[in-house]
Write a protein that holds these residues in place. Sequence first.
Motif, PDB file in Angstrom:
ATOM      1  N   GLY A   1      20.128  30.024  11.057  1.00 29.22           N
ATOM      2  CA  GLY A   1      20.315  28.586  11.000  1.00 29.22           C
ATOM      3  C   GLY A   1      21.433  28.180  10.065  1.00 29.22           C
ATOM      4  N   VAL A   2      22.004  27.010  10.333  1.00 29.92           N
ATOM      5  CA  VAL A   2      23.078  26.437   9.532  1.00 29.92           C
ATOM      6  C   VAL A   2      22.530  25.222   8.787  1.00 29.92           C
ATOM      7  N   ASP A   3      22.938  25.061   7.546  1.00 23.50           N
ATOM      8  CA  ASP A   3      22.529  23.907   6.746  1.00 23.50           C
ATOM      9  C   ASP A   3      23.294  22.674   7.228  1.00 23.50           C
ATOM     10  N   LEU A   4      22.608  21.733   7.832  1.00 22.94           N
ATOM     11  CA  LEU A   4      23.231  20.515   8.355  1.00 22.94           C
ATOM     12  C   LEU A   4      23.027  19.314   7.431  1.00 22.94           C
ATOM     13  N   SER A   5      22.643  19.555   6.174  1.00 21.15           N
ATOM     14  CA  SER A   5      22.389  18.424   5.273  1.00 21.15           C
ATOM     15  C   SER A   5      23.646  17.589   5.046  1.00 21.15           C
ATOM     16  N   SER A   6      24.825  18.212   4.991  1.00 20.23           N
ATOM     17  CA  SER A   6      26.053  17.430   4.777  1.00 20.23           C
ATOM     18  C   SER A   6      26.350  16.530   5.977  1.00 20.23           C
ATOM     19  N   THR A   7      25.908  16.933   7.161  1.00 15.14           N
ATOM     20  CA  THR A   7      26.062  16.083   8.340  1.00 15.14           C
ATOM     21  C   THR A   7      25.115  14.898   8.252  1.00 15.14           C
ATOM     22  N   LEU A   8      23.884  15.160   7.848  1.00 11.96           N
ATOM     23  CA  LEU A   8      22.882  14.100   7.798  1.00 11.96           C
ATOM     24  C   LEU A   8      23.128  13.115   6.657  1.00 11.96           C
ATOM     25  N   ILE A   9      23.648  13.618   5.552  1.00  7.68           N
ATOM     26  CA  ILE A   9      23.876  12.745   4.390  1.00  7.68           C
ATOM     27  C   ILE A   9      25.213  12.027   4.470  1.00  7.68           C
ATOM     28  N   ALA A  10      26.271  12.774   4.763  1.00  5.66           N
ATOM     29  CA  ALA A  10      27.616  12.198   4.669  1.00  5.66           C
ATOM     30  C   ALA A  10      28.359  12.144   5.996  1.00  5.66           C
ATOM     31  N   GLY A  11      27.742  12.608   7.077  1.00  2.00           N
ATOM     32  CA  GLY A  11      28.393  12.534   8.377  1.00  2.00           C
ATOM     33  C   GLY A  11      29.431  13.614   8.636  1.00  2.00           C
TER      34      GLY A  11
END
Length: 192
Positions: free
Chosen positions: A33-43
Motif C-alpha cells: 500500500g501507498v500512504d495517501l495522507s498527503s492527497t487527503l490532507i493537501a490534495g
Amino acid sequence: GQITHQLGTIMDLFTTSLSFAGVKPPSDRIIDGVDLSSTLIAGYKIDRPVWYYRGNEMMAVRVGAYKAHYWLWTEFKAKHQPDTYFSFCQGQLVPNVTVHDQVNRTLDPVVFNINRDPGERYPLGQHSKEYKDAMKMIAPVVAEHRRTMVKGLPSLNYCDNAAQNWAPHGCEALGYCLPIPKSNPKLCYWDH
C-alpha cells in the motif's frame, strides 16, 4: 471538501491509516500500500501504477489515463449447465475482451483510455498512435515491476464460490439468478 482523481486501492488504507495514527509501517516485510495522507490532507497527487492480480499473475495495470489488460477472462462456465456461460458483469459484453476462456495478451495488451472510457468498452486500436504512445509509457513500468517484484504467497488466496454474487438485485427480471452453492473455502488455483 475536495475532489481528487487520485488512484488508490484497498491496500492503501493500511499505510494511510498508519500515517494518520503517527505509526510507521512494519519494516520486516514488503508493504504494497501507498500512504495517501498527503492527497487527503493537501490534495497532492501521487503518480503511481495500480496493479490487478489474480493469485501471482498480473492481469492488468493502470498507468495514468490508461489500463492495459495482459490476460483476458471475464466469463465463467456454469457447472450445472455445461454449455452456458455467465458474465461477471451482466450486459457488459465487449467483443474480444469479455471472453469465455483465458486469453494471454502479454505480447499485445488490450488498452483502454479510462478517462474517456471508464466502463472499458472501447479498446484502443493497436495500430493507433494513442495505443502506441500508451504502451511506450506502460511497457517500461511493467518491465521494471516484473524485474523487481518479490513474489509471495497471496494472503487472500482462498476461493469460495459461495462468496460470489450469484443472485444480484434484479437478476430475476434478467433471468440470470443462479443457485448459491454451499460455502467451501479452499486455496485458489489459477490455471495460467
